[in-house]
Design a protein around this motif. Structure first.
Motif, PDB file in Angstrom:
ATOM      1  N   ASP A  89       0.828  -1.206   0.000  1.00 36.93           N
ATOM      2  CA  ASP A  89       0.000   0.000   0.000  1.00 36.93           C
ATOM      3  C   ASP A  89       0.861   1.255   0.000  1.00 36.93           C
ATOM      4  O   ASP A  89       0.568   2.218  -0.712  1.00 36.93           O
ATOM      5  N   GLN A  90       1.924   1.224   0.793  1.00 38.16           N
ATOM      6  CA  GLN A  90       2.794   2.404   0.858  1.00 38.16           C
ATOM      7  C   GLN A  90       3.469   2.658  -0.490  1.00 38.16           C
ATOM      8  O   GLN A  90       3.601   3.802  -0.918  1.00 38.16           O
ATOM      9  N   ASN A  93       0.080   2.666  -3.556  1.00 37.09           N
ATOM     10  CA  ASN A  93      -0.953   3.699  -3.415  1.00 37.09           C
ATOM     11  C   ASN A  93      -0.406   5.054  -2.975  1.00 37.09           C
ATOM     12  O   ASN A  93      -1.095   6.061  -3.129  1.00 37.09           O
ATOM     13  N   HIS A  94       0.766   5.051  -2.399  1.00 37.27           N
ATOM     14  CA  HIS A  94       1.279   6.323  -1.884  1.00 37.27           C
ATOM     15  C   HIS A  94       2.573   6.771  -2.576  1.00 37.27           C
ATOM     16  O   HIS A  94       2.543   7.709  -3.357  1.00 37.27           O
ATOM     17  N   VAL A  98       2.247   9.893  -5.271  1.00 38.84           N
ATOM     18  CA  VAL A  98       2.205  11.257  -4.736  1.00 38.84           C
ATOM     19  C   VAL A  98       2.568  12.314  -5.776  1.00 38.84           C
ATOM     20  O   VAL A  98       1.884  13.331  -5.905  1.00 38.84           O
ATOM     21  N   MET A 101      -0.403  12.493  -8.534  1.00 37.24           N
ATOM     22  CA  MET A 101      -1.739  12.909  -8.075  1.00 37.24           C
ATOM     23  C   MET A 101      -1.721  14.283  -7.430  1.00 37.24           C
ATOM     24  O   MET A 101      -2.750  14.934  -7.340  1.00 37.24           O
TER      25      MET A 101
END
Lengths: 309, 308
Positions: A89-90, A93-94, A98, A101
């Protein structure tokens, strides 16, 4: 120089050039210096920059991401590549998202280093090569070292990229000598092998045997950038021969071989023979002989090349 | 992005107003902004999703007042519009972002849940930024900055929160962990999703824990302000469990609660609670109504975001 020493020297170099760099991971502190000793000596030399962490792979990558978002260069170590699933997830999704987005207003100079690979009898959760699950994620660069190209230079490149990098090392490669002279190039080799990471050594050994025993010229082309893939490197290599092989230590489906095939075919390159050599589609057994049976080997590569003629 | 687009809009935030007027201005601004969003959805002028903070506005307003916005970092979640508006007052950029316009805070890439402005970051993943908030606080600790991260009662189910608490305490990160407990996670009541105490959750990590059940912006500010000061002085994290109310749906029209129950919650509406404290609420309301009409009109005329 051995692979582990090159990586360690590179870490020291990165720290010297930017004293605000942070290195974090589990069991990094000296005298232990990390499970595979890549960070040995670093915490003694830079006590304020090396953070030993609890067993929290997602947390340590997230903490590293936060530091990187605020301008630090961060190198995080995940002790075994298998534990990368906990960081998904890190990373996906992150870290990977970053910059995009948030409209390119931020970036994260975050390198996550981890060793993959079997051959040490560690069994199903400490032996895998699962980097393919992290390839093809926009915003996440995936690199893999091999001992025939400079691992230290690649780590320096990763740290200087300024964007998130997943940096794949290999457990049994750490003690190997860096030997760039063993990569041989031919104008029209009998076969080309595209590969990466720990099994590059098997490919080089197979090519040396095939030259000695069968008088076949086999060019091994290691790929250091897994995602995004270097299309030119792959297409140029594949266009040299009618026989193109890929070798990877993970399982074959949705893997390196498929990605290489896409690069080649979409450029109109159609070798007479294309074959992917990979691990059997099973978890990795702890029993040593069984493990060696299911993973790619020098023998398997040699046999496949001979059988293609 | 050029510097002038990265400003905090002090006019919208009412920085020059007396505190109570400023609080009411912001409470009302957030409420009307989000009501307008729901209206746009109903009229098919808005795509995607949104999570409004109706009932929770006082948390955003009071906590931003307690922070130093020139240096502190704010980490928010899917329900982030109120936090964002009270952080920077950029109502036009937020409308444009949610409407998918090039001029949006993130150029139309992030939309409702993924916002970034100066030191403000939000993520649509529950607890996804908890560890990053800790890392950022460590990176900026020597500048006297702190991180504030907003979570909900639903976020208590995420393991990432507990990893972040462990890191924050071990490494002494100046972080304010705020749990906006509105008693319901989408449609799952707290009783079905959270075991034990939310207030005490961080205590086992050696982190100071605080609790307040209030929708009163003054009361929340009076509670938060000394906690923020303490975090800045000691360099240690703190945990604040804020019991609040969700007056609207989770997203858009997905409120499964009994109408009578929600009607009862309306009595704790932070705007109703606060309205009598300001001399001329009507003037503050009119200012916000006019402002929202004006910036929405501007945003609607902007070019839509696209790849080319």
């Amino acid at each position: 120089m051995r692979v582990v020493e090159e990586l360690r020297d590179s870490l020291f170099g990165i720290m010297q050039r930017d004293p605000s760099t942070i290195v974090l991971g589990e069991d990094l502190l000296d005298p232990y210096g990390g499970a595979f000793k890549v960070t040995q000596g670093l915490s003694d030399a830079y006590p304020n920059n090396v953070i030993t962490t609890p067993i929290s792979e997602a947390g340590l990558v997230g903490v590293g991401l936060g530091m990187a978002l605020r301008g630090r260069t961060v190198l995080a170590e995940i002790m075994f590549g298998d534990f990368l699933t906990l960081t998904t997830d890190q990373l996906v999704n992150h870290a990977a998202k970053v910059k995009w987005m948030f409209n390119d207003a931020v970036d994260a100079s975050l390198v996550v280093r981890t060793p993959m690979g079997g051959g040490r009898g560690y069994g199903p959760t400490h032996s895998q090569s699962i980097e393919k699950h992290f390839c093809g994620v926009p915003g996440l660069t995936v690199m893999a070292v091999n001992q025939f190209q400079s691992p230290g230079d690649l780590l320096k490149e990763a740290a200087e990229l300024g964007s998130p990098v997943l940096f794949i090392e290999n457990k049994i490669m750490y003690s190997k000598l860096v030997e760039p002279d063993r990569l041989v190039s031919y104008d029209r080799p009998d076969a080309v092998i595209l590969t990466y990471g720990g099994v590059t050594e098997f490919c080089v050994q197979a090519a040396e045997r095939l030259l000695d025993d069968e008088e076949l010229t086999v060019e091994v082309v290691p790929v250091q950038h897994l995602s995004p893939l270097p299309a030119d490197l792959i297409r140029t290599a594949a266009a040299k021969s009618d026989r193109v092989f890929t070798v990877e230590e993970g399982t074959v489906s949705w893997g390196f071989g498929a990605a290489v095939a896409e690069e080649i075919l979409s450029a109109g390159i159609t070798p007479h023979h294309f074959q992917s050599i990979a691990a059997d589609p099973t978890a990795i057994p702890s029993a040593r002989n069984w493990e060696l049976e299911i993973l790619p080997s020098v023998d398997k590569i040699e046999r496949a090349v001979v059988a293609s003629f | 992005m050029s510097h002038d687009l990265q400003e905090i809009d002090t006019d919208v935030l009412g920085v020059d107003l007396p505190r109570q007027d400023r609080f009411y201005r912001q409470l009302y601004l957030i409420r009307r902004f989000e009501q307008k969003l729901l209206e746009l959805f109903t009229n098919n002028m808005l795509a995607g999703t949104t999570h409004t903070s109706q009932g929770q506005e006082a948390n955003a307003v009071a906590i931003m007042e307690a922070l130093k916005l020139d240096r502190d970092m704010v980490w928010s979640n899917h329900r982030c519009h109120g936090h964002f508006l009270s952080y920077c007052g950029q109502s036009y950029r937020l409308f444009a972002e949610i409407l998918g316009r090039r001029t949006g805070a993130c150029g139309g890439r992030g939309g409702s849940q993924h916002l970034h402005w100066r030191n403000f970051y939000s993520s649509g993943i529950q607890g996804g930024f908890a560890a990053a908030a800790v890392g950022a606080a460590l990176a900026e600790k020597d500048k006297g900055a702190i991180s504030c991260i907003f979570m909900g009662d639903g976020t208590m189910g995420e393991g990432s929160v507990y990893e972040a608490l462990n890191f924050a305490s071990l490494l002494s990160a100046p972080v304010l962990f705020v749990v906006e407990d509105n008693g319901i996670a989408q449609t799952t009541p707290k009783e079905l999703g959270v075991a034990g105490s939310i207030t005490d959750r961080a205590r086992a990590f050696g982190i100071d824990c605080h609790h307040l059940a209030s929708t009163d912006a003054d009361e929340i500010f009076a509670t938060v302000s000394p906690i923020v000061d303490q975090i800045r002085t000691t360099g240690r994290p703190a945990w604040l469990h804020l019991e609040t109310v969700r007056l609207g749906p989770h997203s858009k029209g997905d409120d499964t609660r009994d109408e009578a129950f929600v009607a009862e919650l309306q009595k704790r509406d932070p705007l109703t609670v606060y309205r009598d404290r300001v001399g001329d609420p009507g003037a503050l309301e009119t200012w916000c109504d006019d402002h929202i009409a004006q910036v929405l009109d501007l945003a609607l005329k902007d070019d839509v975001a696209c790849a080319s």
